[in-house]
Write an enzyme that holds these catalytic residues in place. Sequence first.
Site, PDB file in Angstrom:
ATOM      1  N   HIS A 104       0.815  -1.216   0.000  1.00  0.00           N
ATOM      2  CA  HIS A 104       0.000   0.000   0.000  1.00  0.00           C
ATOM      3  C   HIS A 104       0.849   1.267   0.000  1.00  0.00           C
ATOM      4  CE1 HIS A 104       0.511  -0.233   4.501  1.00  0.00           C
ATOM      5  NE2 HIS A 104       0.514   1.083   4.381  1.00  0.00           N
ATOM      6  N   ASP A 134       0.451  -7.693   1.505  1.00  0.00           N
ATOM      7  CA  ASP A 134       0.752  -6.271   1.629  1.00  0.00           C
ATOM      8  C   ASP A 134       2.258  -6.012   1.599  1.00  0.00           C
ATOM      9  OD1 ASP A 134       0.239  -3.566   1.806  1.00  0.00           O
ATOM     10  OD2 ASP A 134       0.102  -3.556   3.987  1.00  0.00           O
ATOM     11  N   SER A 208       4.694   2.459   7.927  1.00  0.00           N
ATOM     12  CA  SER A 208       4.393   1.272   7.126  1.00  0.00           C
ATOM     13  C   SER A 208       5.596   0.876   6.280  1.00  0.00           C
ATOM     14  CB  SER A 208       3.198   1.542   6.216  1.00  0.00           C
ATOM     15  OG  SER A 208       2.035   1.765   6.966  1.00  0.00           O
TER      16      SER A 208
END
Length: 361
Positions: A104, A134, A208
């Site tokens: 993402h 992911d 992230s």
Amino acid sequence: MRKLLLFFIKSIAYGLALAFLLLMLFPTLTGGSWPFWPTKVEEQVQAPVSYNRAVRRAAPAVVNVYTRSRIVDPRSLRPRTIERQELGSGVIMSAQGYILTNYHVVYGADHIEVALQDGRVLEAVLIGQDEISDLAVLYVQADNLPVIPQDPEIEPQVGDLVLAIGNPLNLGQTITQGIISANGNNGLSSRGYPDFMRMDAAINKGNSGGALVNSNGTLVGINAAAFQVQNQDIQGIFFAVPYQLARNIMNKLIQYGKVTRSYLGVSGQAVVNAAGDPLFSSGQALYGLLLTDVTNGGPAAVAGLQAGDIILEIAGIQFQGMQQALNFIAETAPDSEVVITIDRNGQRLTIPTVVREQLRR
């Protein structure tokens, strides 16, 4: 008279000598201390608990990831493209220049740059990405790259201390601390495939794709997400992709440019006996995995498996839960044959089953 005076002088001298001796030996009798004699044994001061060594080992290999992409402005009456910038982190996994980050973070990016802690800013190429886990792999061409410490045999446990390293809110590299609270959390992706690690080291926007390391600075996971529920303030629940899974996905993306997974086409639950009573606690003895649904036309149905069958073993392995078994199948090469041992109405059967590739919808 002279003898009496001499007696008093000697007495005073003896008294002063005795007082001096007492002060030397027992200074606290006077409520003070003697400067030439310690009042007590010095207490040993313990060194403060510090994870500086772990941070010094791992932090140089954690990079800032900046992406730019052009999108159509939905607010404009006339179609026009605008440039969108996104922020994330990444982890240098090899001296050859491969970097792991989140899917993402780089999804839809037209341009990707990574900033190293030594001041270098490098253009990155997207090697491959995998939405289900992911994860994405980037490549940069550079020398003397710092590599995150890794242990292929590492097995993090619930309760282990962990440090999350990343670039939250573009404030610069930041470290947060927590512990692993659970292993194997499903449902974060649309298919619930990955076993995500749950911990309470804070993950904010920009974290992230960063590194989750243990107290030795060894990589245990890739920071992924914070648990969020609309209109609820949730604290202390964050997720990371475990190192073993992340490394496996990375190797597949580097070698093939994509990740292929196999599937059986079943769902079910762990049971404690042939009657199908569900497993409620880890203290219960596991019997097998009861199939509650078998997809028409799927590999399991083609092989002859039926709802109500209890899987005892797959390829000679007993699994503690259905998700664990499905993960094993997912990692098996498509078109491979696995032998599934089942209990069907009290009869033990072995059913050869050819797993198939799980295609994207």
